[in-house]
Design an enzyme around this catalytic site. Structure first.
Site, short mmCIF file in Angstrom:
data_model
loop_
_atom_site.label_atom_id
_atom_site.label_comp_id
_atom_site.label_asym_id
_atom_site.label_seq_id
_atom_site.Cartn_x
_atom_site.Cartn_y
_atom_site.Cartn_z
N LYS A 7 6.59 -1.94 1.81
CA LYS A 7 5.47 -1.12 2.38
C LYS A 7 4.13 -2.24 2.43
CE LYS A 7 3.01 3.22 3.18
NZ LYS A 7 3.24 3.35 4.66
N TYR A 21 0.88 -1.15 0.01
CA TYR A 21 -0.07 -0.08 0.33
C TYR A 21 0.92 1.26 0.12
CZ TYR A 21 0.92 1.05 4.94
OH TYR A 21 1.43 1.30 6.14
N GLU A 48 11.53 2.50 14.47
CA GLU A 48 10.78 3.50 13.70
C GLU A 48 9.50 3.37 14.48
OE1 GLU A 48 9.73 2.78 9.68
OE2 GLU A 48 9.68 0.73 10.19
N HIS A 63 -1.11 -20.86 0.00
CA HIS A 63 0.08 -20.07 0.43
C HIS A 63 0.79 -19.54 -0.52
CE1 HIS A 63 -1.22 -21.19 4.49
NE2 HIS A 63 -0.55 -20.52 5.09
N LEU A 65 11.08 1.46 7.24
CA LEU A 65 10.61 1.69 6.00
C LEU A 65 11.41 2.91 5.65
CD1 LEU A 65 8.16 1.32 3.90
CD2 LEU A 65 6.97 3.00 5.05
N1 PLP Z 1 7.32 3.74 8.89
C1 PLP Z 1 5.97 3.13 8.82
C2 PLP Z 1 6.10 1.91 9.49
C3 PLP Z 1 5.00 3.76 8.37
O1 PLP Z 1 3.82 2.97 8.36
C4 PLP Z 1 5.11 4.97 7.59
C5 PLP Z 1 3.86 5.68 7.08
O2 PLP Z 1 3.12 4.98 7.16
C6 PLP Z 1 6.34 5.55 7.63
C7 PLP Z 1 7.42 4.75 8.48
C8 PLP Z 1 6.46 6.93 7.07
O3 PLP Z 1 6.51 6.74 5.69
P1 PLP Z 1 6.02 8.14 4.73
O4 PLP Z 1 6.76 9.31 5.23
O5 PLP Z 1 6.49 7.62 3.36
O6 PLP Z 1 4.41 8.23 4.95
#
Ligand code: PLP
Length: 285
Positions: free
Chosen positions: A149, A33, A182, A102, A207
């Site tokens: 993501k 997503y 994070e 799966h 991410l």
């Molecule tokens: N880390 C995670 C786990 C996230 O779900 C998100 C955003 O949804 C981010 C970091 C930040 O990413 P972005 O700045 O691209 O929205």
């Protein structure tokens, strides 16, 4: 006004929109997503979101369901039909519909796609930013491929719920070596006493946030001091400032960590400045 979603080629009233119960996203979280900010009727940093989307799809060996240019047309059409000028666009692509097994379907199936958009209150977001948010720290328990993501977000869901139940807004994961990775839905940052703006490298454990990348450009352009390295909760407790970044929040000051105030417990000047300046360095489409 009814909300409209784009679902597998059709614009549908959200109340009637549905996906197949054998969609692999529904059964296996087999999909990816993106969430983009909408501001002034434009999508913020769409090319970077599309690049990350393509990478996530490639890592999971899911095909793009339509050419990028068509996808961008649909995103704008969903925004238009929902009259979103400030808010978010959500886009999800799954491997598609197949009898439950799966392993990947033997015969290739068409990836399934859903796009929605919704308005947010600008004033409410500004108010939250002027107060700042609380975070808690919890043990990292996600799979190592958090660079993708993926829609498999159960640890993030549970982390966020734990934060809410503790009176906080966000949870920061802490890895086995004792460093913050994070947030459940954001990247984590601190500002040191000597003014260095610190966030973990996107090589492992996080991410690669689009907001994070644009903020790095912002910091460089403003000639502020940046350091890419991990930090511990202990360092964060004693930091001059802390904040999180995400497309839905841009730069959001953190004023408590594990119920301890960060500095004087008020949003810091660096976070405020970066929040104000951020969109000067964004692309709008
Ligand atoms: N880390 C995670 C786990 C996230 O779900 C998100 C955003 O949804 C981010 C970091 C930040 O990413 P972005 O700045 O691209 O929205």
């Amino acid at each position: 006004m009814s909300r409209i979603a784009f679902v597998n080629g059709q614009y549908r009233d959200i109340r009637d929109a549905s996906v197949n119960i054998e969609d692999r996203g529904y059964q296996f979280a087999d999909g990816v997503y993106e969430v983009c900010e909408v501001r002034g009727g434009k999508v913020v940093d769409l090319p970077r979101h599309m690049t990350r989307l393509q990478r996530s799809l490639k890592e999971l060996r899911i095909a793009m369901p339509m050419p990028l240019s068509s996808l961008e047309v649909v995103i704008h059409e969903v925004m238009r039909r929902n009259r979103v000028t400030y808010g978010l666009v959500y886009l999800q692509i799954t491997r598609g519909v197949a009898r439950r097994d799966h392993a990947f379907p033997l015969r290739p199936v068409r990836p399934a796609i859903v796009i929605t958009a919704r308005s947010l209150s600008f004033d409410k977001n500004q108010e939250t930013a002027s107060r700042g948010i609380g975070v808690i720290t919890i043990r990292e328990n996600r799979w190592p491929r958090v660079d993708i993501k993926s829609i498999a977000l159960l640890p993030n869901v549970l982390a966020k719920q734990q934060a809410r139940e503790s009176g906080a807004y966000e949870a920061w994961f802490v890895d086995g070596e004792g460093y913050v990775t994070e947030g459940a839905s954001s990247n984590a940052w601190i500002v040191t006493d000597d003014g260095k703006i610190v966030t973990r490298s996107a090589d492992t454990g996080i991410l690669a946030g689009v907001t994070r990348a644009v903020l790095m450009d912002t910091i460089a352009s403003l000639q502020m001091h940046f350091e890419e390295r991990p930090f511990t909760p202990d360092e964060a407790y004693k930091a001059a400032e802390a904040f999180v970044t995400a497309s839905s929040q841009i730069v959001m000051p953190v004023v408590t960590i594990d119920n301890r105030p960060v500095a004087d417990g008020k949003p810091g000047s660096v976070a405020k400045r970066l929040r104000e300046q951020f969109h000067r360095f964004s692309a709008f489409s």
